[in-house]
Design a protein around this motif. Sequence first.
Motif, PDB file in Angstrom:
ATOM      1  N   ASP A  64     -29.520  -0.995  19.378  1.00  0.00           N
ATOM      2  CA  ASP A  64     -29.213  -1.035  17.947  1.00  0.00           C
ATOM      3  C   ASP A  64     -27.708  -0.965  17.667  1.00  0.00           C
ATOM      4  OD1 ASP A  64     -31.914  -1.253  17.415  1.00  0.00           O
ATOM      5  OD2 ASP A  64     -31.881   0.252  15.814  1.00  0.00           O
ATOM      6  N   PRO A  65     -26.949  -0.072  18.334  1.00  0.00           N
ATOM      7  CA  PRO A  65     -25.500  -0.087  18.099  1.00  0.00           C
ATOM      8  C   PRO A  65     -24.847  -1.418  18.481  1.00  0.00           C
ATOM      9  CG  PRO A  65     -26.149   1.968  19.134  1.00  0.00           C
ATOM     10  CD  PRO A  65     -27.353   1.070  19.185  1.00  0.00           C
ATOM     11  N   LEU A  66     -25.362  -2.066  19.531  1.00  0.00           N
ATOM     12  CA  LEU A  66     -24.770  -3.322  19.987  1.00  0.00           C
ATOM     13  C   LEU A  66     -25.157  -4.503  19.108  1.00  0.00           C
ATOM     14  CD1 LEU A  66     -25.370  -2.908  23.830  1.00  0.00           C
ATOM     15  CD2 LEU A  66     -23.366  -2.236  22.491  1.00  0.00           C
ATOM     16  N   VAL A  67     -26.305  -4.410  18.448  1.00  0.00           N
ATOM     17  CA  VAL A  67     -26.788  -5.506  17.603  1.00  0.00           C
ATOM     18  C   VAL A  67     -26.500  -5.248  16.127  1.00  0.00           C
ATOM     19  CG1 VAL A  67     -28.825  -6.817  16.878  1.00  0.00           C
ATOM     20  CG2 VAL A  67     -28.575  -6.116  19.274  1.00  0.00           C
ATOM     21  N   TYR A  68     -26.748  -3.995  15.681  1.00  0.00           N
ATOM     22  CA  TYR A  68     -26.627  -3.672  14.257  1.00  0.00           C
ATOM     23  C   TYR A  68     -25.440  -2.782  13.923  1.00  0.00           C
ATOM     24  CZ  TYR A  68     -31.453  -5.327  14.429  1.00  0.00           C
ATOM     25  OH  TYR A  68     -32.573  -6.066  14.637  1.00  0.00           O
ATOM     26  N   GLY A  69     -24.790  -2.207  14.949  1.00  0.00           N
ATOM     27  CA  GLY A  69     -23.609  -1.385  14.699  1.00  0.00           C
ATOM     28  C   GLY A  69     -23.870   0.096  14.518  1.00  0.00           C
ATOM     29  N   ASP A  70     -25.112   0.551  14.666  1.00  0.00           N
ATOM     30  CA  ASP A  70     -25.398   1.981  14.546  1.00  0.00           C
ATOM     31  C   ASP A  70     -26.719   2.292  15.252  1.00  0.00           C
ATOM     32  OD1 ASP A  70     -25.017   4.615  13.918  1.00  0.00           O
ATOM     33  OD2 ASP A  70     -25.170   4.355  11.748  1.00  0.00           O
ATOM     34  N   TYR A  71     -26.953   3.598  15.426  1.00  0.00           N
ATOM     35  CA  TYR A  71     -28.175   4.045  16.077  1.00  0.00           C
ATOM     36  C   TYR A  71     -29.392   3.848  15.166  1.00  0.00           C
ATOM     37  CZ  TYR A  71     -25.109   6.254  19.520  1.00  0.00           C
ATOM     38  OH  TYR A  71     -24.173   6.471  20.503  1.00  0.00           O
ATOM     39  N   PRO A  72     -30.604   3.830  15.739  1.00  0.00           N
ATOM     40  CA  PRO A  72     -31.811   3.697  14.912  1.00  0.00           C
ATOM     41  C   PRO A  72     -31.898   4.812  13.873  1.00  0.00           C
ATOM     42  CG  PRO A  72     -32.338   3.439  17.241  1.00  0.00           C
ATOM     43  CD  PRO A  72     -30.918   3.914  17.180  1.00  0.00           C
ATOM     44  N   PRO A  73     -32.364   4.511  12.664  1.00  0.00           N
ATOM     45  CA  PRO A  73     -32.465   5.548  11.627  1.00  0.00           C
ATOM     46  C   PRO A  73     -33.359   6.707  12.044  1.00  0.00           C
ATOM     47  CG  PRO A  73     -33.605   3.516  10.973  1.00  0.00           C
ATOM     48  CD  PRO A  73     -32.793   3.195  12.180  1.00  0.00           C
ATOM     49  N   GLU A  74     -34.397   6.442  12.865  1.00  0.00           N
ATOM     50  CA  GLU A  74     -35.261   7.534  13.320  1.00  0.00           C
ATOM     51  C   GLU A  74     -34.464   8.568  14.117  1.00  0.00           C
ATOM     52  OE1 GLU A  74     -37.815   3.754  13.244  1.00  0.00           O
ATOM     53  OE2 GLU A  74     -35.778   4.319  13.848  1.00  0.00           O
ATOM     54  N   MET A  75     -33.490   8.088  14.913  1.00  0.00           N
ATOM     55  CA  MET A  75     -32.678   9.017  15.691  1.00  0.00           C
ATOM     56  C   MET A  75     -31.746   9.806  14.791  1.00  0.00           C
ATOM     57  SD  MET A  75     -31.734   6.859  19.150  1.00  0.00           S
ATOM     58  CE  MET A  75     -31.251   8.353  20.036  1.00  0.00           C
ATOM     59  N   ARG A  76     -31.140   9.146  13.802  1.00  0.00           N
ATOM     60  CA  ARG A  76     -30.246   9.837  12.868  1.00  0.00           C
ATOM     61  C   ARG A  76     -31.000  10.931  12.112  1.00  0.00           C
ATOM     62  NH1 ARG A  76     -25.130   9.533  13.897  1.00  0.00           N
ATOM     63  NH2 ARG A  76     -24.269   7.444  14.149  1.00  0.00           N
ATOM     64  N   GLN A  77     -32.208  10.621  11.666  1.00  0.00           N
ATOM     65  CA  GLN A  77     -32.982  11.575  10.876  1.00  0.00           C
ATOM     66  C   GLN A  77     -33.342  12.816  11.685  1.00  0.00           C
ATOM     67  OE1 GLN A  77     -36.276   9.167   9.613  1.00  0.00           O
ATOM     68  NE2 GLN A  77     -35.011   7.893   8.260  1.00  0.00           N
ATOM     69  N   ILE A  78     -33.678  12.632  12.961  1.00  0.00           N
ATOM     70  CA  ILE A  78     -34.124  13.753  13.791  1.00  0.00           C
ATOM     71  C   ILE A  78     -32.947  14.528  14.370  1.00  0.00           C
ATOM     72  CG2 ILE A  78     -35.328  14.374  15.920  1.00  0.00           C
ATOM     73  CD1 ILE A  78     -37.201  11.988  15.387  1.00  0.00           C
ATOM     74  N   LEU A  79     -31.949  13.841  14.877  1.00  0.00           N
ATOM     75  CA  LEU A  79     -30.871  14.497  15.621  1.00  0.00           C
ATOM     76  C   LEU A  79     -29.726  14.978  14.743  1.00  0.00           C
ATOM     77  CD1 LEU A  79     -30.688  12.085  18.693  1.00  0.00           C
ATOM     78  CD2 LEU A  79     -31.771  14.334  18.594  1.00  0.00           C
ATOM     79  N   GLY A  80     -29.513  14.350  13.616  1.00  0.00           N
ATOM     80  CA  GLY A  80     -28.428  14.773  12.739  1.00  0.00           C
ATOM     81  C   GLY A  80     -27.082  14.743  13.439  1.00  0.00           C
ATOM     82  N   GLY A  81     -26.383  15.884  13.407  1.00  0.00           N
ATOM     83  CA  GLY A  81     -25.039  15.958  13.967  1.00  0.00           C
ATOM     84  C   GLY A  81     -24.967  15.866  15.475  1.00  0.00           C
ATOM     85  N   ARG A  82     -26.103  15.973  16.158  1.00  0.00           N
ATOM     86  CA  ARG A  82     -26.081  15.828  17.628  1.00  0.00           C
ATOM     87  C   ARG A  82     -25.824  14.391  18.044  1.00  0.00           C
ATOM     88  NH1 ARG A  82     -31.470  17.969  20.011  1.00  0.00           N
ATOM     89  NH2 ARG A  82     -32.306  17.666  17.901  1.00  0.00           N
ATOM     90  N   LEU A  83     -26.033  13.452  17.140  1.00  0.00           N
ATOM     91  CA  LEU A  83     -25.832  12.041  17.448  1.00  0.00           C
ATOM     92  C   LEU A  83     -24.430  11.650  17.010  1.00  0.00           C
ATOM     93  CD1 LEU A  83     -27.593   9.790  18.682  1.00  0.00           C
ATOM     94  CD2 LEU A  83     -28.177   9.094  16.352  1.00  0.00           C
ATOM     95  N   PRO A  84     -23.566  11.215  17.940  1.00  0.00           N
ATOM     96  CA  PRO A  84     -22.190  10.875  17.580  1.00  0.00           C
ATOM     97  C   PRO A  84     -22.126   9.718  16.586  1.00  0.00           C
ATOM     98  CG  PRO A  84     -22.448  11.089  19.960  1.00  0.00           C
ATOM     99  CD  PRO A  84     -23.825  11.076  19.383  1.00  0.00           C
ATOM    100  N   SER A  85     -20.987   9.604  15.923  1.00  0.00           N
ATOM    101  CA  SER A  85     -20.741   8.519  14.974  1.00  0.00           C
ATOM    102  C   SER A  85     -19.746   7.536  15.554  1.00  0.00           C
ATOM    103  CB  SER A  85     -20.200   9.076  13.650  1.00  0.00           C
ATOM    104  OG  SER A  85     -21.150   9.931  13.041  1.00  0.00           O
ATOM    105  N   PHE A  86     -19.788   6.308  15.055  1.00  0.00           N
ATOM    106  CA  PHE A  86     -18.868   5.268  15.492  1.00  0.00           C
ATOM    107  C   PHE A  86     -17.693   5.181  14.522  1.00  0.00           C
ATOM    108  CE2 PHE A  86     -22.976   3.861  17.266  1.00  0.00           C
ATOM    109  CZ  PHE A  86     -22.611   3.760  18.607  1.00  0.00           C
ATOM    110  N   SER A  87     -16.474   5.221  15.073  1.00  0.00           N
ATOM    111  CA  SER A  87     -15.266   5.101  14.263  1.00  0.00           C
ATOM    112  C   SER A  87     -15.052   3.646  13.857  1.00  0.00           C
ATOM    113  CB  SER A  87     -14.057   5.581  15.073  1.00  0.00           C
ATOM    114  OG  SER A  87     -13.783   4.658  16.132  1.00  0.00           O
ATOM    115  N   PRO A  88     -14.153   3.386  12.910  1.00  0.00           N
ATOM    116  CA  PRO A  88     -13.835   1.992  12.563  1.00  0.00           C
ATOM    117  C   PRO A  88     -13.401   1.164  13.768  1.00  0.00           C
ATOM    118  CG  PRO A  88     -12.976   3.466  10.880  1.00  0.00           C
ATOM    119  CD  PRO A  88     -13.475   4.340  11.994  1.00  0.00           C
ATOM    120  N   GLU A  89     -12.639   1.761  14.693  1.00  0.00           N
ATOM    121  CA  GLU A  89     -12.223   1.027  15.895  1.00  0.00           C
ATOM    122  C   GLU A  89     -13.409   0.744  16.800  1.00  0.00           C
ATOM    123  OE1 GLU A  89     -10.180  -0.772  19.079  1.00  0.00           O
ATOM    124  OE2 GLU A  89      -9.835  -0.613  16.923  1.00  0.00           O
TER     125      GLU A  89
END
Length: 353
Positions: free
Chosen positions: A253-278
């Motif tokens: 998903d990050p390689l195709v859509y630019g971010d992790y799956p929403p299911e992972m964001r909802q469950i992991l919250g701050g444990r899942l790193p974020s992608f910077s503009p670079e």
Amino acid sequence: MAGGSKTRIHASLVSTLLLLLPLASAIHRSDFPASFLFGTATSSYQEDVELMNSLGVNAYRFSISWSRILPKGRFGGVNPAGIDFYNKLIDSILLKGIQPFVTLTHYDIPQELEDRYGAWLNAEIQSDFGHFADVCFGAFGDRVKYWTTFNEPNVAVRHGYMLGTYPPSRCSPPFGHCARGGDSHAEPYVAAHNVILSHATAIEIYKRKYQSKQRGMIGMVLYSTWYEPLRDVPEDRLATERALAFETPWFLDPLVYGDYPPEMRQILGGRLPSFSPEDRRKLRYKLDFIGVNHYTTLYARDCMFSDCPQGQETQHALAAVTGESNGLPIGTPVKHSFNKKSTSIDASRGFGD
């Protein structure tokens, strides 16, 4: 080649052929287009060019040992013996009409990088992987037209930083008790983040510096378990979606859509790193192909509001998985034996486990 290595590749090829025997009489090469590639694959140093040639395959996927090319990563020089070894291998298989599919790394990494900064737990690894990729593209890219950055990074990350069963063997309860410490609830996602951005670094180098001249393709190969709902109820269908999200979409998903799956964001919250503009800028360089290694399928059931089996790989997805429903396996067990004295192969468990 060492005797043990040749034995392993022979056993792997023979087991694959035995599984295909029931279908052999119904399948012919003429049933496939001329461009279809039939191949074999090994990891690191294992290879037997004459055996592959005798099988009539026209593709071979192998991995380069990072340590063999750059023993100290970007903190040391290139090992000419390593370059020479892979040059000879590539030239040898091309002479046999076999197309090389080259994987840059299949789990191994120079110990220097682990000792210096913790390898995949540190963003510095992105520069090191980019350097390694650049050296390989420059040395072998005139003949290699298919590049894979990582083989099954989702397996390497889970087993290295969650379960602790692969190097660097880091984990924490309930997943395990690792002597080297670790945090099974956070480190897998940090390591995966650096793998994804290391891939993005390498793919940018290839597309900007080499692809127009070498006319090759670059992608990633992922391990993929498929899941089916244990029960035909909404809860288990959602659990199946969560279990799948924590498999290949975790990396794709990050390689195709630019971010992790929403299911992972909802469950992991701050444990899942974020992608910077670079980071997102680098992620704009897309894959040319996606490889899938599929071994098995399992049932998934919801455990969001009840106790999930502790230490199971899908625990973070709030899904419990099993290979059976009402005492029956999800697939028909298939067994083949090499000879009267050999151990049988249980195909229901999946190869490579």
